[in-house]
Design an enzyme around this catalytic site. Sequence first.
Site, PDB file in Angstrom:
ATOM      1  N   HIS A  33     101.012 -32.877  51.211  1.00  0.00           N
ATOM      2  CA  HIS A  33     102.304 -33.087  50.543  1.00  0.00           C
ATOM      3  C   HIS A  33     103.258 -33.905  51.417  1.00  0.00           C
ATOM      4  O   HIS A  33     104.479 -33.782  51.277  1.00  0.00           O
ATOM      5  CB  HIS A  33     102.917 -31.750  50.106  1.00  0.00           C
ATOM      6  N   GLY A 117      88.120 -30.182  40.665  1.00  0.00           N
ATOM      7  CA  GLY A 117      89.101 -29.097  40.754  1.00  0.00           C
ATOM      8  C   GLY A 117      89.047 -28.313  42.051  1.00  0.00           C
ATOM      9  O   GLY A 117      89.746 -27.328  42.223  1.00  0.00           O
ATOM     10  N   GLY A 119      89.919 -29.520  44.924  1.00  0.00           N
ATOM     11  CA  GLY A 119      90.843 -30.123  45.891  1.00  0.00           C
ATOM     12  C   GLY A 119      90.127 -31.124  46.781  1.00  0.00           C
ATOM     13  O   GLY A 119      90.565 -31.407  47.891  1.00  0.00           O
ATOM     14  N   LEU A 120      89.013 -31.673  46.300  1.00  0.00           N
ATOM     15  CA  LEU A 120      88.242 -32.627  47.112  1.00  0.00           C
ATOM     16  C   LEU A 120      88.368 -34.038  46.560  1.00  0.00           C
ATOM     17  O   LEU A 120      87.604 -34.935  46.914  1.00  0.00           O
ATOM     18  CB  LEU A 120      86.770 -32.206  47.177  1.00  0.00           C
ATOM     19  N   SER A 122      88.055 -35.463  43.421  1.00  0.00           N
ATOM     20  CA  SER A 122      87.074 -36.069  42.515  1.00  0.00           C
ATOM     21  C   SER A 122      87.734 -37.194  41.716  1.00  0.00           C
ATOM     22  O   SER A 122      87.072 -38.167  41.352  1.00  0.00           O
ATOM     23  CB  SER A 122      86.514 -35.010  41.571  1.00  0.00           C
ATOM     24  N   SER A 123      89.038 -37.083  41.465  1.00  0.00           N
ATOM     25  CA  SER A 123      89.683 -38.107  40.629  1.00  0.00           C
ATOM     26  C   SER A 123      89.782 -39.447  41.352  1.00  0.00           C
ATOM     27  O   SER A 123      89.555 -40.496  40.749  1.00  0.00           O
ATOM     28  CB  SER A 123      91.056 -37.633  40.152  1.00  0.00           C
ATOM     29  N   GLU A 155      95.945 -43.295  38.196  1.00  0.00           N
ATOM     30  CA  GLU A 155      96.232 -41.859  38.149  1.00  0.00           C
ATOM     31  C   GLU A 155      97.734 -41.599  37.994  1.00  0.00           C
ATOM     32  O   GLU A 155      98.152 -40.765  37.195  1.00  0.00           O
ATOM     33  CB  GLU A 155      95.711 -41.185  39.433  1.00  0.00           C
ATOM     34  N   ASP A 167      94.511 -40.038  48.699  1.00  0.00           N
ATOM     35  CA  ASP A 167      93.129 -39.871  48.236  1.00  0.00           C
ATOM     36  C   ASP A 167      92.454 -41.216  47.990  1.00  0.00           C
ATOM     37  O   ASP A 167      91.297 -41.427  48.364  1.00  0.00           O
ATOM     38  CB  ASP A 167      93.107 -39.033  46.950  1.00  0.00           C
TER      39      ASP A 167
HETATM   40  C1  GLA Z   1      96.700 -34.480  45.944  1.00  0.00           C
HETATM   41  C2  GLA Z   1      97.321 -35.867  45.765  1.00  0.00           C
HETATM   42  C3  GLA Z   1      97.580 -36.525  47.120  1.00  0.00           C
HETATM   43  C4  GLA Z   1      98.348 -35.594  48.059  1.00  0.00           C
HETATM   44  C5  GLA Z   1      97.708 -34.206  48.089  1.00  0.00           C
HETATM   45  C6  GLA Z   1      98.527 -33.212  48.870  1.00  0.00           C
HETATM   46  O1  GLA Z   1      95.419 -34.599  46.479  1.00  0.00           O
HETATM   47  O2  GLA Z   1      96.482 -36.702  44.992  1.00  0.00           O
HETATM   48  O3  GLA Z   1      98.278 -37.742  46.936  1.00  0.00           O
HETATM   49  O4  GLA Z   1      99.701 -35.534  47.722  1.00  0.00           O
HETATM   50  O5  GLA Z   1      97.507 -33.685  46.796  1.00  0.00           O
HETATM   51  O6  GLA Z   1      98.594 -33.618  50.187  1.00  0.00           O
END
Ligand code: GLA
Length: 384
Positions: A33, A117, A119-120, A122-123, A155, A167
């Site tokens: 964040h 989903g 938190g890795l 995928s998008s 995105e 990401d």
């Molecule tokens: C997601 C968002 C990123 C980043 C993280 C948190 O993965 O796509 O841009 O903000 O959350 O660090």
Amino acid sequence: MRAQAIALFREVFSRVPTHAASAPGRVNLIGDHTDYNGGPVLPMATMERTVAVVGPGEAGWLQIVSARDSVMQRLRWDGAVPGGWGGFVVGVMRELKGRNAAPPGACLAVASAVPVGAGLSSSAALAVSVARALAGLAGVTLPPAALVDVAHRAEHDHVGVRCGIMDQSISVRARAGHALLLECATGRYRHIPVRGRVLLVDTGVRHDLAASSYNERRAECEAALVALRHWEPGLALLADWPAARARSLRRMLKPPLLGRAMHVVTETDRTRTAAQRLSRGRLRDFGRLMNASHESCRRWFECSDPALDLVTRTARRAGAWGARLTGAGWGGAVLVLTGPALASAARERRMVTTITTAFRRAYGRDPTISVVQPGPGARRERVM
Ligand code: GLA
């Protein structure tokens, strides 16, 4: 994955694809964040990748299919942005069009080893691989910065998750064996070799609200910045507030904005220090900073959850040097930095057993635990 995507393409479209590309998912060692607040991040790519294979299609249309469900969708790419993964493909196509890098239409098949989903990211793996493959079909090689931008805007502007650039940047720029220190305000980056062993513990917890909580946090960060400008009219970014003056935020902001700003300001400082420690091989210090980062996510940014807290706590008690949630939070996975006391395989197995047992006791099922090796970034793939 490549063979699977090609086979799916042939089966669904009854011909062979002409272009292919792949892109990795990521874990973030520290700096969550911070990206959309102008701070630094320190992610590394996973070995798990998404592969997109494409061939020419009817002008104005996209025909897309994923190995996840093998259901073919036919989409007009200048129409409404659809829900689901098709929205990313449409978003990418429109962004490519704006850069004269879009084919008139396309058939596309994807296969992915990046869990959705968790938190890795995928998008980003999807958007980057699709962007690279579709641009290839149009006969264009996009420079890395443009590829990041296309995937990010797909995105952010089209799908509507107001994500930062972490990401997409790591998915494009990753180097095997390295983490990427990226300063998101300037775009400057540096690859840092990753020493030490990192485990990934996927809690399997998936929150539907993750995207809306994410956008809400981003709005709170923006509100905190506006409030702080009352005292510091020249403050351009939340991450620019000096960490040495973090305590003074208490006088200027009320919850929840206070917590959001506290996290961003201290996490910015921690991430820069952590990158320095990593490059000097000071892993114990690095682990401490990971622990502090998790605590800040939990307490100030409120993006952790009970399963993530349980895993981080148990890992530390079992001898890990550091453990923290990775990515946006609200479910997903924990990164565990194992210290040299765990260097032997037997000790690492004991730690894994301790985490698994504690998790099973609380949730009645096992988490998925794997070793993370930093993989390479996006690349073209053969279609034969
Ligand atoms: C997601 C968002 C990123 C980043 C993280 C948190 O993965 O796509 O841009 O903000 O959350 O660090």
